[in-house]
Design a protein around this motif. Sequence first.
Motif, PDB file in Angstrom:
ATOM      1  N   GLY A   1     -58.750  46.855 -33.634  1.00 57.50           N
ATOM      2  CA  GLY A   1     -57.477  46.375 -33.092  1.00 57.50           C
ATOM      3  C   GLY A   1     -57.642  45.022 -32.432  1.00 57.50           C
ATOM      4  O   GLY A   1     -58.711  44.713 -31.901  1.00 57.50           O
ATOM      5  N   PRO A   2     -56.567  44.222 -32.433  1.00 55.04           N
ATOM      6  CA  PRO A   2     -56.646  42.842 -31.930  1.00 55.04           C
ATOM      7  C   PRO A   2     -57.218  42.735 -30.521  1.00 55.04           C
ATOM      8  O   PRO A   2     -58.056  41.882 -30.248  1.00 55.04           O
ATOM      9  N   LYS A   3     -56.771  43.613 -29.634  1.00 52.78           N
ATOM     10  CA  LYS A   3     -57.209  43.515 -28.245  1.00 52.78           C
ATOM     11  C   LYS A   3     -58.733  43.619 -28.124  1.00 52.78           C
ATOM     12  O   LYS A   3     -59.348  42.909 -27.338  1.00 52.78           O
ATOM     13  N   TYR A   4     -59.315  44.509 -28.910  1.00 58.69           N
ATOM     14  CA  TYR A   4     -60.756  44.725 -28.797  1.00 58.69           C
ATOM     15  C   TYR A   4     -61.547  43.521 -29.302  1.00 58.69           C
ATOM     16  O   TYR A   4     -62.689  43.305 -28.896  1.00 58.69           O
ATOM     17  N   GLU A   5     -60.928  42.766 -30.216  1.00 56.56           N
ATOM     18  CA  GLU A   5     -61.654  41.650 -30.832  1.00 56.56           C
ATOM     19  C   GLU A   5     -61.530  40.381 -30.004  1.00 56.56           C
ATOM     20  O   GLU A   5     -62.457  40.008 -29.299  1.00 56.56           O
ATOM     21  N   ALA A   6     -60.360  39.742 -30.088  1.00 54.12           N
ATOM     22  CA  ALA A   6     -60.244  38.406 -29.498  1.00 54.12           C
ATOM     23  C   ALA A   6     -60.478  38.406 -27.988  1.00 54.12           C
ATOM     24  O   ALA A   6     -61.431  37.786 -27.510  1.00 54.12           O
ATOM     25  N   PRO A   7     -59.652  39.100 -27.202  1.00 57.26           N
ATOM     26  CA  PRO A   7     -59.840  38.982 -25.762  1.00 57.26           C
ATOM     27  C   PRO A   7     -61.009  39.796 -25.217  1.00 57.26           C
ATOM     28  O   PRO A   7     -61.764  39.318 -24.381  1.00 57.26           O
TER      29      PRO A   7
END
Lengths: 430, 446
Positions: free
Chosen positions: B49-55
């Motif tokens: 999921g996006p949250k786990y990757e970028a931020p």
Amino acid sequence: MNDVLVIGAGLSGLVAAWQAVENGRSVRVVAKGWGITHWHAGCIDVLGYYPLDNPEPVVALETAVSRLATEHPQHPYALIRLDNLQTAIEAFKALCATANYPLHGSLTRNWLLPSALGTFRPTCLAPATMIAGDLTDNTPMLIVGFSRWLDFAPALVADNLTHQGIQATHVTLDLPSLRQRKIVTALTIANLMETPAFRAELVNALKPYLSKAGRIGFPAVLGYTQATAVHQTLQKELGRPVFEIPTLPPSIPGMRLHHILLHTIRQKGGMVLEGLEATAATTQNGRITGLYTSAATRHRLHHAHHFILATGGILGGGITTNYTGEITETIFNLPLSTPVNRQSWFRRDFLDPQGHPIYQTGVRVNQQLQPLNENGQPIYENLQAIGTILANWEPIRERSLEGVALATGFIAGRGKTVTSHKTQTTSTSN
Amino acid sequence: MRDQPIWKARTEPTTTPHQPAELTLDQCIKCNICVTACPVTAVTDLFPGPKYEAPQGGRFRQETQPSTDHSIDYCSGCRVCNMVCPTGVRIAEINARVRAHMVKTGQIKGRARLRNNLLARPETLGKLGQPLAPLTNLLLHNTLGRWFAHKLLGIAPHAALPHFASHKFSSWFRKHTPLSMVTRKVVYFHGCATEYYEPRVGKAAVHVLEANGFEVLVPPQNCCGLPLLSNGEFQAAHTYHEKNIHHLVKYIRQGYVIVGTSTSCTLTLKEEAPELLDNFSPEARLLAENTYDLSEFLLLLWETGDLNTENLRPLPLTLPYHPPCQYRAHRLGIPSLELLQLIPELQIQLSQAACCGVAGTYGYKQEKYEIAMRVGEPLFQFVRHSRAPLVLCDSETCRWQITRATGLPAIHPIELLAAAYGFPAEEPLRTVLATYANNQVAVELH
């Protein structure tokens, strides 16, 4: 040109857009992103505590709201009046019932439901999936969690409830379907719950623990778009009442309401555009004529007859602060009722029973929800403000966030003034 | 009296100092909204999921720390996360820059990198493949050819490779005689897909612009570089970006604007290339600020009363329209829809699907093909249920993906607009309009 441009897609903004399309107005919603709908518990809290120094939750809601409106004539509830709140609640219940996701409750009495910390949560409307958790009933409960999902701690819920005299035990299930996944989120489980195979696995794993439990509490992940069916099936298969407890964000019950509102607005021809952050506006002769949203390398100008400001408070992004003590409304630079200086934003203690003055900051409006200038006159004829951007209330301490969002969004979207309320009927509860 | 902008109206294109995407990760409040909206996470847990990757991964992205980015290559770059984020974290851009770092440091290598480089060079492929079109189409579209592409390169054997066109758009344009009523001028950016695969889109664009009194110029131009950007090949993308700046800025200085029909090309010139490549030279800004999606441009004309709508013929069709994720990422709303609504009697069924799945080159990769098809499934179902003869979509790879999955032909909205202006349609629209006309005649005879 649209009749109505709603700025913000939180609960109040979506309710306004829903009411606007229901009343035959063309609508565009622009929103920076999603927000409160994915964070809140998916219930409609109207008033949990009043007076605020009374630690006992409100039971007789109607009486408490009336008293609040009398004692605080600038509170949003006082401005919009009780009968409008009542109408909004009935219409919203009808909407959710039509979507096969019934909400239960009324202004007669608050529910007292468990929170994810095992504390008491007074609320007016709760989905059918939650009401078996009512804590005025002392049937022993079993709180269930999942070992591969860390956002819900059943032991915490059960222990805290036990300390408060509620009979609660807990169990954490280690289900193979979850174990084989690299990552488990609330939505992962909610979607799995909609499959018979996963429910069978869950029911089988739970059976050895059922003996003393008169009812079963789950984190609020019992299905997303099929929640009612999942809930009913589980009650049948477990042979006991089943209830959901809201979780940390993302909140699936909040997303269900979001889904229902979004679907209804779009079905009736409204446009909801996410990713468009409102930045500025154009005005002429005391009217808003256009709204700018930021786009790649430029801004887009949207025209409309009416503008509804639903950008939220400090958390939602409608109001911003800086370290020098400036507090600003982010789009129209509306005057705010603001604590005098930086030093008076906060009281000394984090959990001061009086609350912090900064959280009462907001836009002052009249009964038509039009923002007012320092002289108490409407600034723009065709601008209304709704939801948590409003001044003179404290959504968190009062536990009134959804009630005010629903009622103010309802009135602004309907597009008729408060003074004509006597001719209003609940056109949506057909 | 003109509208008065109130105090903070920034009506001019922004010239605020650039803030690197990575700095926005501090705005993440971990609310998980992006995780619930990510169409890739919804179908596979290879991408948490996006949250786990970028931020979240971003906090550990230090020279001395082991990499946390094993799964980031499964980000398709659709930008749905950016669109739903309430706090303005530029998640997709951070992911793209992390992928570029992985390429640079040899974490994406060998056959995969070779394959990615091939897929990411539509201009080179077009230059080589289009002149020999019948032969190259035969090679690329037979089982044996696809078997080799699969085994040697890891290109998914069932992914929707396009067909080279029999002629280039620019060849057509050179021979084309413009309409004589010229009052304004514009540069058309055709992109690789229109040039080598679907010249009909460019022809429609030229026709519509000319019907509105524009002199259309098609100067030399290169690939916008987006496929390279989304494969982390930033150095090659930078070369293309600089070439386009070189080709196009001189026209902007003469008062032209750049309009394009490929939504991802225009988004790249507007925002993605400068942002990802940290290219904020005055020329790069000039190109960015003067590039328009064609529908956006036409809608702006309409808003000022400068669009010719009198000559629009009724098209009594009901058609599904999918605004691609790359189009929504322009953050303009859905200009093509507003434009199509100007065509009398046309009914549009608007897709609410997040993404078609293909995301440029993503769905062509063997290890991502299945994910891409599952991501697109809600859209495919919507299209199948429409029972329409064709689908509208602004982005070329999305059109090919939709056709691959549903069997329904797909066209750019501008083609329908050109038909409404009375210009002769090409296939597949021609057959649909002819069938409709025949039915009308049959109804009238009956």
